[in-house]
Design a protein around this motif. Structure first.
Motif, PDB file in Angstrom:
ATOM      1  N   UNK A  82     -59.993  40.775  58.708  1.00 11.53           N
ATOM      2  CA  UNK A  82     -58.891  39.893  58.308  1.00 11.53           C
ATOM      3  C   UNK A  82     -57.872  40.616  57.434  1.00 11.53           C
ATOM      4  N   UNK A  83     -56.745  39.923  57.166  1.00 12.22           N
ATOM      5  CA  UNK A  83     -55.691  40.545  56.365  1.00 12.22           C
ATOM      6  C   UNK A  83     -55.256  39.620  55.240  1.00 12.22           C
ATOM      7  N   UNK A  84     -54.603  40.238  54.264  1.00 10.35           N
ATOM      8  CA  UNK A  84     -53.833  39.486  53.275  1.00 10.35           C
ATOM      9  C   UNK A  84     -52.410  40.021  53.337  1.00 10.35           C
ATOM     10  N   UNK A  85     -51.448  39.214  52.925  1.00 12.63           N
ATOM     11  CA  UNK A  85     -50.042  39.635  52.955  1.00 12.63           C
ATOM     12  C   UNK A  85     -49.354  39.231  51.667  1.00 12.63           C
ATOM     13  N   UNK A  86     -48.496  40.108  51.187  1.00 13.13           N
ATOM     14  CA  UNK A  86     -47.762  39.851  49.949  1.00 13.13           C
ATOM     15  C   UNK A  86     -46.331  40.334  50.125  1.00 13.13           C
ATOM     16  N   UNK A  87     -45.371  39.456  49.912  1.00  6.12           N
ATOM     17  CA  UNK A  87     -43.961  39.825  50.069  1.00  6.12           C
ATOM     18  C   UNK A  87     -43.489  40.634  48.873  1.00  6.12           C
ATOM     19  N   UNK A  88     -42.836  41.765  49.158  1.00  3.53           N
ATOM     20  CA  UNK A  88     -42.216  42.535  48.085  1.00  3.53           C
ATOM     21  C   UNK A  88     -41.053  41.722  47.519  1.00  3.53           C
ATOM     22  N   UNK A  89     -40.900  41.749  46.201  1.00 11.81           N
ATOM     23  CA  UNK A  89     -39.938  40.848  45.557  1.00 11.81           C
ATOM     24  C   UNK A  89     -38.510  41.370  45.580  1.00 11.81           C
ATOM     25  N   UNK A  90     -38.330  42.674  45.540  1.00 16.60           N
ATOM     26  CA  UNK A  90     -37.001  43.224  45.272  1.00 16.60           C
ATOM     27  C   UNK A  90     -36.408  43.962  46.462  1.00 16.60           C
ATOM     28  N   UNK A  91     -35.071  43.837  46.563  1.00 18.76           N
ATOM     29  CA  UNK A  91     -34.298  44.805  47.296  1.00 18.76           C
ATOM     30  C   UNK A  91     -34.220  44.700  48.795  1.00 18.76           C
ATOM     31  N   UNK A  92     -34.778  43.671  49.413  1.00 19.45           N
ATOM     32  CA  UNK A  92     -34.754  43.647  50.871  1.00 19.45           C
ATOM     33  C   UNK A  92     -33.966  42.457  51.396  1.00 19.45           C
ATOM     34  N   UNK A  93     -32.973  42.702  52.254  1.00 24.14           N
ATOM     35  CA  UNK A  93     -32.338  41.595  52.964  1.00 24.14           C
ATOM     36  C   UNK A  93     -33.204  41.176  54.137  1.00 24.14           C
ATOM     37  N   UNK A  94     -34.002  42.118  54.652  1.00 25.37           N
ATOM     38  CA  UNK A  94     -35.032  41.778  55.629  1.00 25.37           C
ATOM     39  C   UNK A  94     -36.354  41.635  54.865  1.00 25.37           C
TER      40      UNK A  94
END
Length: 345
Positions: free
Chosen positions: A28-40
């Motif tokens: 299985x996986x876990x996912x975490x969104x990076x907070x800074x600097x991405x328009x994508x």
């Protein structure tokens, strides 16, 4: 309005999909969104045996040609065969039903990113080394044989600035939220003062700056140039002017530059030294029309930020600083307009 839920991933479904499309991938996986600097929107994916990075299009209605993660995937994959440091790519998913948008997966690199162009955590020798290294990577990118890496059709090869001025004017108009007199002056001046096309063509990164590079923690060598969303075949001087434009901006804040700082005291090359080093690497004597390229860079960044501002107003931005970034538009175009009356080199 976009809620945080629109940016969350269905980890079970994503893991099942990636197990079928990436060799050795195991859920299985876990996912975490990076907070800074991405328009994508960009995520750290942790599987049972490895870490990966996933980049997707943002939710909501998108401007034409914006957020083309499929183009990012193509150029990064192609440059993996060149001297340009890039992350290894694993898979491009064009099926929007998997997570709600198209996306791609690349390797996770354990390295450092510098957000402050003054490099306050480094000593003078290290600062100078970082700027030399950025210069080296930029020249390496602009020296890539586009035919050899099969990118000769990655964009239109001529009249780059003419096409870019027209494109970003359209993008700005599509996202416009108020009339800014300085922006109107730029939109009028830029097409009327286009330098004659000199025939130079290279892969233009489009967002070449310090915080889009990952540096080895020990050697300070660039191990990956990131964020290829705006890349195309273009004029190499656009990338150089864009970086120098950003370094001219005031120090501090969200879009921090080196304005007001004593570069020599910090061990950081002056703009003249940085441009001269680039020219030496590219075997050219000088760069004519430098002020035009700088003014264009300010205009282009202001147009990009106008799109960020519009998405923030509509609730579709993945960047938590989107509203504050929108406040930088007027200062940027003021800096651009200040260049218009200076004699062109």
């Amino acid at each position: 309005m976009t809620s945080a839920n629109h940016l969350e991933l269905d980890n079970a479904r994503l893991a099942s999909y990636l197990e079928q499309h990436i060799d050795g991938f195991k859920g299985p996986i876990s996912s975490e969104k990076f907070a800074d600097g991405q328009s994508n929107p960009t995520y750290l994916i942790k599987s049972s045996n490895a870490r990966y990075v996933l980049r997707r299009q943002p939710p909501g209605e998108l401007l034409k040609s914006a957020h083309a993660v499929d183009r990012e995937y193509r150029v990064i994959s192609a440059l993996g065969k060149s001297a340009v440091p890039v992350a290894k790519t694993y898979h491009l998913c064009l099926d929007a039903t998997v997570i709600g948008n198209i996306f791609y997966v690349m390797e996770f690199i354990d390295a450092q990113v510098f957000w402050d162009p003054s490099l306050a955590t480094l000593d003078n020798h290290q600062r100078r080394a970082v700027y030399h290294e950025m210069n080296r990577v930029l020249a390496a990118l602009h020296s890539v044989d586009i035919d050899a890496v099969q990118l000769s059709d990655y964009g239109r090869p001529s009249n780059y600035f003419e096409r870019q001025v027209a494109r970003w004017t359209r993008q700005y108009r599509a996202a416009e939220t108020e009339v800014i007199p300085d922006m109107e002056a730029l939109i009028d001046w830029l097409p009327q003062n286009l330098p004659e096309d000199d025939g130079r063509v290279a892969i233009a990164h489009g967002d070449f700056r310090l915080d889009n590079m990952m540096f080895d923690k020990e050697s300070l060598q660039v191990v990956a140039l990131l964020d290829w969303e705006l890349s195309t075949l273009g004029h190499p001087f656009a990338d150089l002017a864009y970086q120098c434009m950003q370094l001219r901006m005031p120090h501090g804040g969200l879009l921090s530059g080196l304005g007001g700082l004593d570069r020599a005291a910090l061990g950081i090359p002056s703009e003249e030294e940085y441009v001269a080093e680039y020219c030496q690497r590219m075997n050219i004597s000088h760069i004519p029309h430098w002020n035009y390229y700088l003014a264009f860079s300010f205009f282009r960044l202001a147009s990009i930020l106008q799109g960020v501002k519009k998405r923030a107003i509509e609730g579709n931005s993945s960047n938590r600083n989107a509203h504050q970034m929108g406040e930088q538009i007027k200062p940027l175009v003021q800096l651009a307009v200040s260049l218009l009356d200076e004699p062109q080199q």
